[in-house]
Scaffold this motif. Sequence first.
Motif, PDB file in Angstrom:
ATOM      1  N   HIS A 141       0.821  -1.212   0.000  1.00 26.19           N
ATOM      2  CA  HIS A 141       0.000   0.000   0.000  1.00 26.19           C
ATOM      3  C   HIS A 141       0.856   1.264   0.000  1.00 26.19           C
ATOM      4  CE1 HIS A 141      -3.990  -1.846   0.500  1.00 26.19           C
ATOM      5  NE2 HIS A 141      -3.311  -2.815   1.086  1.00 26.19           N
ATOM      6  N   GLY A 142       2.134   1.121  -0.354  1.00 27.60           N
ATOM      7  CA  GLY A 142       2.982   2.290  -0.532  1.00 27.60           C
ATOM      8  C   GLY A 142       3.500   2.926   0.738  1.00 27.60           C
ATOM      9  N   VAL A 191      13.552  -2.803  -4.215  1.00 24.26           N
ATOM     10  CA  VAL A 191      12.170  -3.017  -4.633  1.00 24.26           C
ATOM     11  C   VAL A 191      11.529  -4.037  -3.702  1.00 24.26           C
ATOM     12  CG1 VAL A 191      10.640  -3.799  -6.475  1.00 24.26           C
ATOM     13  CG2 VAL A 191      12.684  -2.457  -7.031  1.00 24.26           C
ATOM     14  N   ARG A 192      10.482  -3.621  -3.008  1.00 22.12           N
ATOM     15  CA  ARG A 192       9.825  -4.481  -2.022  1.00 22.12           C
ATOM     16  C   ARG A 192       8.475  -4.996  -2.504  1.00 22.12           C
ATOM     17  NH1 ARG A 192      13.866  -5.178   1.873  1.00 22.12           N
ATOM     18  NH2 ARG A 192      14.828  -3.149   2.323  1.00 22.12           N
ATOM     19  N   ASP A 243       3.132  -6.676 -10.423  1.00 23.70           N
ATOM     20  CA  ASP A 243       3.151  -7.745 -11.425  1.00 23.70           C
ATOM     21  C   ASP A 243       3.791  -9.021 -10.906  1.00 23.70           C
ATOM     22  OD1 ASP A 243       1.942  -6.124 -13.367  1.00 23.70           O
ATOM     23  OD2 ASP A 243       3.876  -5.169 -13.794  1.00 23.70           O
ATOM     24  N   ALA A 244       4.187  -9.005  -9.641  1.00 24.63           N
ATOM     25  CA  ALA A 244       4.798 -10.182  -9.015  1.00 24.63           C
ATOM     26  C   ALA A 244       4.329 -10.251  -7.563  1.00 24.63           C
ATOM     27  CB  ALA A 244       6.324 -10.095  -9.095  1.00 24.63           C
ATOM     28  N   ASP A 245       4.797 -11.192  -6.825  1.00 22.31           N
ATOM     29  CA  ASP A 245       4.456 -11.285  -5.416  1.00 22.31           C
ATOM     30  C   ASP A 245       5.264 -10.278  -4.627  1.00 22.31           C
ATOM     31  OD1 ASP A 245       4.263 -14.896  -5.566  1.00 22.31           O
ATOM     32  OD2 ASP A 245       2.672 -13.393  -5.744  1.00 22.31           O
ATOM     33  N   PRO A 246       4.725  -9.762  -3.486  1.00 20.06           N
ATOM     34  CA  PRO A 246       5.540  -8.877  -2.637  1.00 20.06           C
ATOM     35  C   PRO A 246       6.816  -9.599  -2.224  1.00 20.06           C
ATOM     36  CG  PRO A 246       3.243  -8.887  -1.919  1.00 20.06           C
ATOM     37  CD  PRO A 246       3.382  -9.973  -2.941  1.00 20.06           C
ATOM     38  N   VAL A 247       7.895  -8.838  -2.156  1.00 16.95           N
ATOM     39  CA  VAL A 247       9.188  -9.437  -1.824  1.00 16.95           C
ATOM     40  C   VAL A 247       9.829  -8.698  -0.671  1.00 16.95           C
ATOM     41  CG1 VAL A 247       9.624 -10.307  -4.141  1.00 16.95           C
ATOM     42  CG2 VAL A 247      10.377  -8.016  -3.546  1.00 16.95           C
ATOM     43  N   THR A 307       4.408  -0.158  -7.660  1.00 17.16           N
ATOM     44  CA  THR A 307       5.781  -0.469  -7.253  1.00 17.16           C
ATOM     45  C   THR A 307       6.083   0.250  -5.951  1.00 17.16           C
ATOM     46  OG1 THR A 307       6.402  -0.400  -9.598  1.00 17.16           O
ATOM     47  CG2 THR A 307       8.205  -0.531  -7.987  1.00 17.16           C
ATOM     48  N   THR A 308       6.742  -0.437  -5.030  1.00 19.22           N
ATOM     49  CA  THR A 308       7.230   0.206  -3.813  1.00 19.22           C
ATOM     50  C   THR A 308       8.701  -0.132  -3.627  1.00 19.22           C
ATOM     51  OG1 THR A 308       5.070   0.082  -2.729  1.00 19.22           O
ATOM     52  CG2 THR A 308       6.972   0.442  -1.307  1.00 19.22           C
TER      53      THR A 308
END
Length: 388
Positions: free
Chosen positions: A74-75, A377-378, A382-386, A370-371
């Motif tokens: 959520h940024g 990059v967390r 377009d992908a799972d949270p990392v 994107t965050t």
Amino acid sequence: MTETLEGFSAEGRPIRVRFSPAGIEEIGEIDHAPDLLLVPGLIDIQLNGYGGVDVNATDGDRELPDLLPLLWAHGVTTFYPTVVSAAADRTAELVARIAHARATDEDFAGAVPGIHLEGPYLSGLDGYRGAHDPAILRDPDTVEFDRWQRAAGGLIRIVTLAPERAGAADFTRHLTAHGVTAAIGHSAAGAADVAAFRRAGGRFSTHLGNGIPASLDRHDNVLWPQLAEPGLAATLIADGHHLPLPVFTALLRAKGLERAVLVSDAVTVAGCPPGDYRTPVGGDVTVELGGRVSLRGTAYLAGSGASLAECVRWACATAGLPAADAFAMATRHPADLLGLTDRGRLAVGARADLVRFERDAAGRPGAVRTTVAGGVVRFDADADPVRA
């Protein structure tokens, strides 16, 4: 490793930001950018929990660092875990838990500059006290607070209190002298109490417009002195439930944009599916469609079910604020209020906390795409949270 993100600034300029874990290294205008908003990471200075992780609980299978991927989605890259009124030993346990998480998890330490203590030095009157337990609420005690600060390893940076409580002015001076920001909230203070609070070093009003009874004297009430005091900033819960649109608009106009900060005041069930839940602080609560959180079977709010990103979106889409103003209230303004010189703005040398939002035709924010937190990059939609 150096990376770049491109997008439109909140003011509408196409930009490229070059960053690394060392910080923001370069910002430049470009001819073309993807149709996304690129802004500093959001700063939430009042957050009780999210997605089933509770700042005010010590049991269960969720640890405090589990908040991070939920908030990154959520940024939110900076937040102040908010501990609400509790018994003395319980408060010491809760702040020590936060300090331990910060000492043992590098990512959590980077996201958490300090702790917000909301109570127990609040008004015990119905309406003013909100959901805080009246049996626990009491007058300020510097000895007790100093014990909590030791348990927290010095991390308590904000205290919300009621200035009409006996000894509140001296207590506020004690906080100010030790680098802790004092805020007024859940208070029935009159004009003289508010003025004394400000003279003692008080800095802002916590969730102005909430934590007060439904009915007030039209002239002699707690709102007007806080709105009239030029030295007090104010936090506002822009979730669409705590403050109806005309109230939010009037409070913002009276206080002034530069002295306004958006907060979520999110509770542990924020971001959870609609249904009934049991929480350590609110007890039996219901998450309704649309995210409203209420005490089960009543019309009374039991905290916020919104993220700070949702509050920014409401401020733009419903309250009509320009994106630049809404984002400033969730980034630069809280950073300036609390002396966070390394974040809250796009500037070379600042901590690399960046967020890209979808952008509509009017330049208003949509979903987070994107965050970046601490130069890594967390979250990528377009992908799972990392987590690095």
